[in-house]
Design a protein around this motif. Structure first.
Motif, PDB file in Angstrom:
ATOM      1  N   ILE A  38       0.849  -1.180   0.000  1.00  0.00           N
ATOM      2  CA  ILE A  38       0.000   0.000   0.000  1.00  0.00           C
ATOM      3  C   ILE A  38       0.884   1.230   0.000  1.00  0.00           C
ATOM      4  N   GLY A  39       0.698   2.095  -0.981  1.00  0.00           N
ATOM      5  CA  GLY A  39       1.538   3.268  -1.095  1.00  0.00           C
ATOM      6  C   GLY A  39       1.157   4.354  -0.096  1.00  0.00           C
ATOM      7  N   GLY A  40       2.046   5.342   0.034  1.00  0.00           N
ATOM      8  CA  GLY A  40       1.787   6.492   0.884  1.00  0.00           C
ATOM      9  C   GLY A  40       2.513   6.418   2.215  1.00  0.00           C
ATOM     10  N   ARG A  41       2.930   7.577   2.703  1.00  0.00           N
ATOM     11  CA  ARG A  41       3.553   7.664   4.030  1.00  0.00           C
ATOM     12  C   ARG A  41       2.486   7.392   5.096  1.00  0.00           C
ATOM     13  N   LYS A  42       2.775   6.479   5.999  1.00  0.00           N
ATOM     14  CA  LYS A  42       1.751   6.005   6.916  1.00  0.00           C
ATOM     15  C   LYS A  42       2.010   6.388   8.376  1.00  0.00           C
ATOM     16  N   TRP A  43       0.917   6.455   9.099  1.00  0.00           N
ATOM     17  CA  TRP A  43       0.958   6.548  10.549  1.00  0.00           C
ATOM     18  C   TRP A  43       0.288   5.290  11.098  1.00  0.00           C
ATOM     19  N   ALA A  44       0.431   5.062  12.383  1.00  0.00           N
ATOM     20  CA  ALA A  44      -0.207   3.899  12.997  1.00  0.00           C
ATOM     21  C   ALA A  44      -0.634   4.249  14.412  1.00  0.00           C
ATOM     22  N   ALA A  45      -1.742   3.687  14.817  1.00  0.00           N
ATOM     23  CA  ALA A  45      -2.255   3.880  16.172  1.00  0.00           C
ATOM     24  C   ALA A  45      -2.923   2.591  16.617  1.00  0.00           C
ATOM     25  N   ARG A  46      -2.949   2.373  17.914  1.00  0.00           N
ATOM     26  CA  ARG A  46      -3.594   1.168  18.443  1.00  0.00           C
ATOM     27  C   ARG A  46      -4.866   1.578  19.179  1.00  0.00           C
ATOM     28  N   ARG A  47      -5.989   1.181  18.624  1.00  0.00           N
ATOM     29  CA  ARG A  47      -7.262   1.541  19.237  1.00  0.00           C
ATOM     30  C   ARG A  47      -7.591   0.572  20.368  1.00  0.00           C
ATOM     31  N   ARG A  48      -8.090   1.129  21.471  1.00  0.00           N
ATOM     32  CA  ARG A  48      -8.443   0.324  22.632  1.00  0.00           C
ATOM     33  C   ARG A  48      -9.947   0.355  22.865  1.00  0.00           C
ATOM     34  N   ASP A  49     -10.449  -0.679  23.536  1.00  0.00           N
ATOM     35  CA  ASP A  49     -11.870  -0.728  23.856  1.00  0.00           C
ATOM     36  C   ASP A  49     -12.145   0.014  25.165  1.00  0.00           C
ATOM     37  N   ALA A  50     -13.369  -0.069  25.641  1.00  0.00           N
ATOM     38  CA  ALA A  50     -13.755   0.658  26.845  1.00  0.00           C
ATOM     39  C   ALA A  50     -13.005   0.199  28.086  1.00  0.00           C
ATOM     40  N   VAL A  97      -4.123  12.248  10.982  1.00  0.00           N
ATOM     41  CA  VAL A  97      -4.520  11.270  11.992  1.00  0.00           C
ATOM     42  C   VAL A  97      -5.852  11.698  12.601  1.00  0.00           C
ATOM     43  N   PRO A  98      -6.842  10.819  12.652  1.00  0.00           N
ATOM     44  CA  PRO A  98      -8.118  11.169  13.280  1.00  0.00           C
ATOM     45  C   PRO A  98      -7.914  11.628  14.724  1.00  0.00           C
ATOM     46  N   ARG A  99      -8.715  12.594  15.130  1.00  0.00           N
ATOM     47  CA  ARG A  99      -8.554  13.182  16.456  1.00  0.00           C
ATOM     48  C   ARG A  99      -8.628  12.139  17.561  1.00  0.00           C
ATOM     49  N   GLU A 100      -9.514  11.167  17.424  1.00  0.00           N
ATOM     50  CA  GLU A 100      -9.689  10.175  18.485  1.00  0.00           C
ATOM     51  C   GLU A 100      -8.501   9.225  18.628  1.00  0.00           C
ATOM     52  N   LEU A 101      -7.603   9.230  17.631  1.00  0.00           N
ATOM     53  CA  LEU A 101      -6.420   8.368  17.691  1.00  0.00           C
ATOM     54  C   LEU A 101      -5.130   9.156  17.903  1.00  0.00           C
ATOM     55  N   ALA A 102      -5.242  10.452  18.063  1.00  0.00           N
ATOM     56  CA  ALA A 102      -4.051  11.306  18.133  1.00  0.00           C
ATOM     57  C   ALA A 102      -3.120  10.921  19.274  1.00  0.00           C
ATOM     58  N   ASP A 103      -3.692  10.500  20.407  1.00  0.00           N
ATOM     59  CA  ASP A 103      -2.851  10.141  21.547  1.00  0.00           C
ATOM     60  C   ASP A 103      -2.549   8.644  21.595  1.00  0.00           C
ATOM     61  N   ARG A 104      -2.857   7.931  20.510  1.00  0.00           N
ATOM     62  CA  ARG A 104      -2.592   6.495  20.443  1.00  0.00           C
ATOM     63  C   ARG A 104      -1.552   6.154  19.385  1.00  0.00           C
ATOM     64  N   GLN A 105      -0.879   7.169  18.857  1.00  0.00           N
ATOM     65  CA  GLN A 105       0.057   6.925  17.774  1.00  0.00           C
ATOM     66  C   GLN A 105       1.263   6.117  18.262  1.00  0.00           C
ATOM     67  N   LEU A 106       1.784   5.294  17.366  1.00  0.00           N
ATOM     68  CA  LEU A 106       2.834   4.356  17.723  1.00  0.00           C
ATOM     69  C   LEU A 106       4.223   4.786  17.260  1.00  0.00           C
ATOM     70  N   LEU A 107       4.308   5.496  16.139  1.00  0.00           N
ATOM     71  CA  LEU A 107       5.629   5.860  15.637  1.00  0.00           C
ATOM     72  C   LEU A 107       6.217   7.016  16.442  1.00  0.00           C
ATOM     73  N   VAL A 108       7.509   6.912  16.724  1.00  0.00           N
ATOM     74  CA  VAL A 108       8.237   7.974  17.411  1.00  0.00           C
ATOM     75  C   VAL A 108       9.439   8.367  16.558  1.00  0.00           C
ATOM     76  N   GLU A 109       9.949   9.551  16.777  1.00  0.00           N
ATOM     77  CA  GLU A 109      11.100  10.026  16.013  1.00  0.00           C
ATOM     78  C   GLU A 109      12.374   9.374  16.533  1.00  0.00           C
ATOM     79  N   LEU A 110      13.121   8.762  15.639  1.00  0.00           N
ATOM     80  CA  LEU A 110      14.360   8.073  15.991  1.00  0.00           C
ATOM     81  C   LEU A 110      15.600   8.820  15.522  1.00  0.00           C
ATOM     82  N   VAL A 111      15.529   9.377  14.324  1.00  0.00           N
ATOM     83  CA  VAL A 111      16.635  10.117  13.726  1.00  0.00           C
ATOM     84  C   VAL A 111      16.063  11.392  13.127  1.00  0.00           C
TER      85      VAL A 111
END
Length: 448
Positions: A358-370, A384-398
Motif C-alpha cells: 500500500i503506497g503512501g507515508r503512513k501513521w499507525a495507532a492502536r485503538r483500545r476498547d472501553a 490522523v483522526p482526532r480520536e487516535l491522536a494520543d494512540r500513535q505508535l511511531l516515534v522520532e528516531l533520527v
C-alpha cells in the motif's frame, strides 16, 4: 565511557558493506539519471506474521541506530568496490562523503506489531535511503524473530526466570544480538559474556558435565565447585544417577545449596522426584533449574512441575521454528520532481498474491476498547483522526541524520511487558491462531 564506545570486537567499525550489491548499482543508475536526490519515503513492514503466531515483537531498533551511524565508506571499503569494478568513479566519489542526513520514525523497541504495521519509516533522498535497506532488514528480521520467541517462552514460563544460553548454537555475533533480543522479550539473564559486557545483561553460569567427568568422583567435583563458588552455587546432577547426585550434592553443600540443574531425561517426572528428595533432605530452599532443548511448548508442559527456572538455547536463537520475521523495506512515496518542496506521490508495485503493498507515508495507532484493551491496529495515510491522536505508535528516531532516541535496554524490555499486557488475553495462547487484533487501513485525505 559507555560500553558502546569501547570499540569491542562484537562491533564492526563500518556497516557500509552489510548490504546487497544492487543497492549500489541502483544508486549509480539513479545518479546518472538525475533522480538520486529525489525525496523519498521507505517503510519497513511485514505482510504477515509467522504461521500461527498471534503477535510480533519489534527488536533491534537500537542496533539499527548504531548501524546507521556507522554506515561509512572508508578508504578500504571504497578500494574494495573499485577493485571489483562494482560501481563507477562518480558513484565512488559520492559514497566517500556518505552520511545519512534524513529522518527515521518507527515503533519504539519492544513494541508489539501486526501485519501491515509501518515499523520504520526512512525519509530522505532516494540515494541515502536505498543504501540502508539490507542492513536495516537484517537486524530487524533477526532480532524481532528472537524477541517474539522469547516473549512466547516468557508467557509460558508464568513468571519463572528464563536464562538465555544459545551462544553455542548460532554465529558468535548473532549470539550477542540474540541475547539482547531475548532480554527485551522477557529473559532474565544470559550465559554469553559478550552480551553481558556489551549490553549489561545479567550473566549466569557454573559448570557443565565436563567438570564432573574431570574428577575421580561426582563428590569430588561437587566439593571442588562448592569450595570455589560457595554453597549457593548450582550443581549439575544428571551426569550419572540423578537421585545419588542430589543426595551427594546436599551432603556436600548442605541445605544452603543454591540450586540443582537437570539437563536430560523426562523433565516433568525427574523434577517432581528431585523436589521431593530435596525436601526430604532438608534442602527446601534449593531451587531446580531445567535445561535440555526447551521451547515454549516444553516450558508450558512443565507449568505444574516444581521447576524454578528454565535455560533455553537452540530453540530461542533460531526463533523457535521461525528464524526470520519476513519484514520488507519498500518505497511507498517519492517526490513528484527534484525540487526540495515538491509534493510526495504514493507509489507501490502492483503484484498478485501475497506481495501486495500500500503506497503512501503512513501513521499507525492502536485503538483500545472501553476496558483499555487493544482491539485494532489502525494504519492510515493522511491526517490522523482526532480520536487516535494520543494512540500513535511511531516515534522520532533520527532527525536530520542525528540519533535522537537512544535509550537503555531496560526501557525496551519494560515497554514490551506493558504492551503485551494491553493485548487481549488470547495473545499468550500457544495454540495456532490469527493475529490477536486485526489491522485496519484508513485514508483520511492528502497528508503526503
Amino acid at each position: 565511557m559507555a560500553v558502546a564506545d569501547l570499540g569491542l570486537p562484537v562491533d564492526v567499525p563500518s556497516t557500509a558493506l552489510f548490504t546487497d550489491q544492487y543497492e549500489l548499482t541502483m544508486l549509480q543508475a539513479a545518479l546518472k539519471a538525475g533522480t538520486a536526490e529525489r525525496r523519498s519515503v521507505f517503510e519497513v513492514f511485514t505482510r504477515r506474521l509467522p504461521d500461527g503466531r498471534r503477535y510480533g515483537v519489534l527488536a533491534g531498533v537500537g542496533r539499527v541506530l548504531d548501524a546507521v551511524e556507522n554506515f561509512r565508506f572508508d578508504n578500504d571499503v571504497l578500494g574494495f568496490l573499485h577493485e571489483r569494478k562494482i560501481i563507477d568513479g562518480k558513484t565512488l566519489d559520492w559514497l566517500a562523503g556518505y552520511r545519512f542526513s534524513g529522518d527515521i520514525w518507527g515503533y519504539p523497541e519492544g513494541e508489539m506489531y501486526f501485519p501491515g504495521s509501518p515499523l520504520m519509516r526512512v525519509e530522505g533522498t532516494f540515494a541515502e535511503c536505498v543504501l540502508l535497506e539490507t542492513v536495516i532488514l537484517s537486524i530487524l528480521n533477526h532480532d524481532s524473530a528472537i524477541a517474539a520467541a522469547a516473549s512466547r517462552m516468557n508467557s509460558a514460563a508464568g513468571g519463572r526466570p528464563l536464562i538465555e544460553m544459545g551462544a553455542r548454537r548460532t554465529h558468535e555475533l548473532s549470539a550477542v544480538a540474540a541475547s539482547r533480543a531475548a532480554y527485551i522479550g522477557g529473559f532474565a539473564s544470559t550465559s554469553d559474556l559478550a552480551a553481558g559486557f556489551r549490553y549489561n545483561i545479567p550473566t549466569v553460569g557454573t559448570s557443565a558435565h565436563a567438570f564432573t567427568l574431570l574428577h575421580d568422583s561426582e563428590r569430588d567435583a561437587f566439593q571442588a565447585q562448592v569450595d570455589s563458588l560457595g554453597r549457593g552455587t548450582t550443581l549439575l546432577v544428571d551426569t550419572y544417577d540423578v537421585a545419588e547426585a542430589v543426595r551427594t550434592a546436599v551432603e556436600v553443600a548442605g541445605p544452603e545449596l543454591g540450586a540443582v540443574r537437570i539437563d536430560s531425561g523426562d523433565l516433568l517426572l525427574v523434577a517432581h522426584r528431585v523436589r521431593q528428595q530435596l525436601d526430604e533432605l532438608g534442602a527446601r530452599d534449593t531451587k531446580i533449574i531445567v535445561t535440555s532443548d526447551l521451547d515454549e511448548y516444553a516450558i508450558a508442559s512443565l507449568a505444574a512441575a516444581p521447576v524454578d527456572a528454565y535455560g533455553v538455547g537452540t530453540q530461542l536463537v533460531t526463533g523457535s521454528g521461525h528464524p526470520t520475521s519476513a519484514m520488507v523495506y519498500k518505497l511507498v512515496a517519492r517526490a513528484e520532481s527534484d525540487e526540495p518542496r515538491a509534493p510526495l506521490t504514493p507509489v507501490a508495485k502492483k503484484a498478485r498474491g501475497g506481495k501486495t503493498s500500500i503506497g503512501g507515508r503512513k501513521w499507525a495507532a492502536r485503538r483500545r476498547d472501553a476496558y483499555g484493551v487493544a482491539e485494532a491496529e489502525v494504519v492510515g495515510t493522511g491526517p490522523v483522526p482526532r480520536e487516535l491522536a494520543d494512540r500513535q505508535l511511531l516515534v522520532e528516531l533520527v532527525k536530520g541524520g542525528e540519533i535522537v532516541a537512544r535509550e537503555p535496554l531496560d526501557a525496551a524490555r519494560d515497554r514490551h511487558a506493558a504492551a503485551r499486557a494491553d493485548l487481549p488475553l488470547s495473545a499468550t495462547q500457544l495454540s495456532r491462531g490469527e493475529p490477536v487484533i486485526p489491522t485496519e487501513y484508513v485514508h483520511t485525505g492528502s497528508g503526503n
